[in-house]
Design an enzyme around this catalytic site. Sequence first.
Site, PDB file in Angstrom:
ATOM      1  NE  ARG A 289      13.050  -2.629  -3.668  1.00 35.82           N
ATOM      2  CZ  ARG A 289      12.401  -2.220  -2.433  1.00 35.82           C
ATOM      3  NH1 ARG A 289      12.656  -3.108  -1.314  1.00 35.82           N
ATOM      4  NH2 ARG A 289      11.568  -1.354  -2.246  1.00 35.82           N
TER       5      ARG A 289
ATOM      6  CD  GLU B 234      14.990   3.099  -0.320  1.00 38.68           C
ATOM      7  OE1 GLU B 234      14.503   2.895  -1.568  1.00 38.68           O
ATOM      8  OE2 GLU B 234      15.815   2.466   0.274  1.00 38.68           O
ATOM      9  CG  HIS B 235      11.861   8.069  -1.673  1.00 42.62           C
ATOM     10  ND1 HIS B 235      10.565   7.942  -1.975  1.00 42.62           N
ATOM     11  CD2 HIS B 235      11.910   7.605  -0.379  1.00 42.62           C
ATOM     12  CE1 HIS B 235       9.753   7.279  -1.057  1.00 42.62           C
ATOM     13  NE2 HIS B 235      10.825   6.651  -0.150  1.00 42.62           N
TER      14      HIS B 235
ATOM     15  CG  ASP C 224      12.469   4.587  -7.916  1.00 39.84           C
ATOM     16  OD1 ASP C 224      12.245   5.355  -7.374  1.00 39.84           O
ATOM     17  OD2 ASP C 224      11.766   3.496  -8.004  1.00 39.84           O
TER      18      ASP C 224
ATOM     19  N   GLY D 245       8.185  -3.415   2.915  1.00 36.15           N
ATOM     20  CA  GLY D 245       9.119  -2.534   2.199  1.00 36.15           C
ATOM     21  C   GLY D 245      10.074  -3.460   1.499  1.00 36.15           C
TER      22      GLY D 245
ATOM     23  CB  SER E 182       9.666  -5.315  -3.701  1.00 42.35           C
ATOM     24  OG  SER E 182      10.175  -3.898  -3.789  1.00 42.35           O
ATOM     25  CB  SER E 183       4.884  -8.173  -0.947  1.00 40.09           C
ATOM     26  OG  SER E 183       4.546  -7.153  -0.682  1.00 40.09           O
TER      27      SER E 183
ATOM     28  CG  ASP F 227      10.181  -1.688  -5.758  1.00 35.92           C
ATOM     29  OD1 ASP F 227      11.267  -1.223  -5.324  1.00 35.92           O
ATOM     30  OD2 ASP F 227       9.040  -1.291  -5.194  1.00 35.92           O
TER      31      ASP F 227
ATOM     32  CE1 TYR G  57       7.478   6.013  -3.827  1.00 36.52           C
ATOM     33  CE2 TYR G  57       6.178   6.624  -5.566  1.00 36.52           C
ATOM     34  CZ  TYR G  57       7.259   5.811  -5.167  1.00 36.52           C
ATOM     35  OH  TYR G  57       8.304   5.418  -5.925  1.00 36.52           O
TER      36      TYR G  57
HETATM   37  C1  GLA Z   1       8.989   2.171  -3.209  1.00 38.02           C
HETATM   38  C2  GLA Z   1       8.757   2.426  -4.775  1.00 38.02           C
HETATM   39  C3  GLA Z   1      10.048   2.323  -5.530  1.00 38.02           C
HETATM   40  C4  GLA Z   1      10.880   3.422  -4.855  1.00 38.02           C
HETATM   41  C5  GLA Z   1      11.125   3.150  -3.157  1.00 38.02           C
HETATM   42  C6  GLA Z   1      11.723   4.102  -2.829  1.00 38.02           C
HETATM   43  O1  GLA Z   1       9.490   0.810  -3.106  1.00 38.02           O
HETATM   44  O2  GLA Z   1       7.968   1.045  -5.291  1.00 38.02           O
HETATM   45  O3  GLA Z   1       9.910   2.726  -6.872  1.00 38.02           O
HETATM   46  O4  GLA Z   1      10.494   4.693  -5.240  1.00 38.02           O
HETATM   47  O5  GLA Z   1       9.901   3.126  -2.846  1.00 38.02           O
HETATM   48  O6  GLA Z   1      13.096   4.406  -3.049  1.00 38.02           O
END
Ligand code: GLA
Length: 391
Positions: free
Chosen positions: A31, A37-38, A40, A130, A132-133, A178, A228
């Site tokens: 995705r 961003e940050h 969720d 970044g 979402s592999s 993700d 994170y």
């Molecule tokens: C990573 C996490 C997601 C989200 C993003 C930042 O991809 O897996 O859940 O928190 O960082 O938006």
Amino acid sequence: MTLDELTSHVSAEFQRHYARPPRWIVAAPGRVNLIGEHTDYNDGFVLPMAIERYTVIAADRPDRETNQIRLYSTLGDKPANLDLTMPVKPFPKGAWANYPAGVIAGFLARGLNPGGFDAAIHSTVPLGGGLSSSAALEVSTATLLEVITGKKLDPVEKALLCQKAEHEYAGTPCGIMDQFISVLGRENHLLLLDCRSRRTELVPLDDPSVAVLIMNTNVKHELTGSEYPTRRKQCETAAKILGVPSLRDATADLLERAKNKMDEVVYRRARHVIGEIERTVHAAEGIRAGNWPTVGQLMYASHYSLRDDYEVSCNELDAVVEIAESIGIKGGVYGCRMTGGGFGGCTVALVKTDAVKAISKKIAADYKKKIGIETTIFVSRPAAGATVLKM
Ligand code: GLA
């Protein structure tokens, strides 16, 4: 590679490795997050789309009936075996097989035992980029297990099962974005996800005159690994001081009034999240209205906030955004920002379709000049979520 090409490729890999053709083939996409961003894990909004990059798995029952699961990855990682006569435990930290193992454990916990199988796994989602592999690997595994067990999960339950696998087996306390988008992506649509209610709304992105350009900085900064979780904690601290269940319930005013009650870093983290949730809702409105310049401005604002307040950007990401901004709307760029967790990986830009070639060329050249390495650039239309390709 298209899904058809990937199907042939992973079939051939299965055949090569196990000396027979596969019975099942499934795919799940990576995705890109347009904005949000940050947010969720703060109960906020996100606005991702699935991309035309996939993890595909070809599988079959073993030659002889056994309770062994054999996982082979074409990416050069060590094959992994699971013995279903014993509890499925995590592999050592960092092992790729933790993602499928966690998903298999999630199915077993629901009483869904797939029995033994052989699998070959291939992916076109750049690893650690970044995009979402890891979610693509989890969701493709879950899709395969649905086929094998004959039990289709509710999509939300499926995404949550995959998220739990990431928490408990890979050890990353990620949010829900993700896995949701990898399950629920829809062609030509972004997904506006309310991470509190988990309600989703499809936002069409089908104007052929705009394109989504993804640029990989091809760096991944190995930091301490605690960045994170530390940010998650800082957000929780801010919410506590503000007296709200999560930063979703806070406003910029409330934060300003409480500024002297919290440390300066916590204050900036909260300022990012509160602003970003608002920007995401506005961006969705802008996209529905086809107001690309406004959406683009929100994307730049998101980037600066991630760079200055949330501090998850890096030189390379900033360089791409600066180059994109210097090209400007005249040159076809509406907006650009880092996407995903940060500290490397990819940027996402909203651009005019007829300028894609010129923009890509300029960004590639200027990035090389500034940073000294190559960037990888590609366009993706919003893609569909996980699918079964052969059963
Ligand atoms: C990573 C996490 C997601 C989200 C993003 C930042 O991809 O897996 O859940 O928190 O960082 O938006």
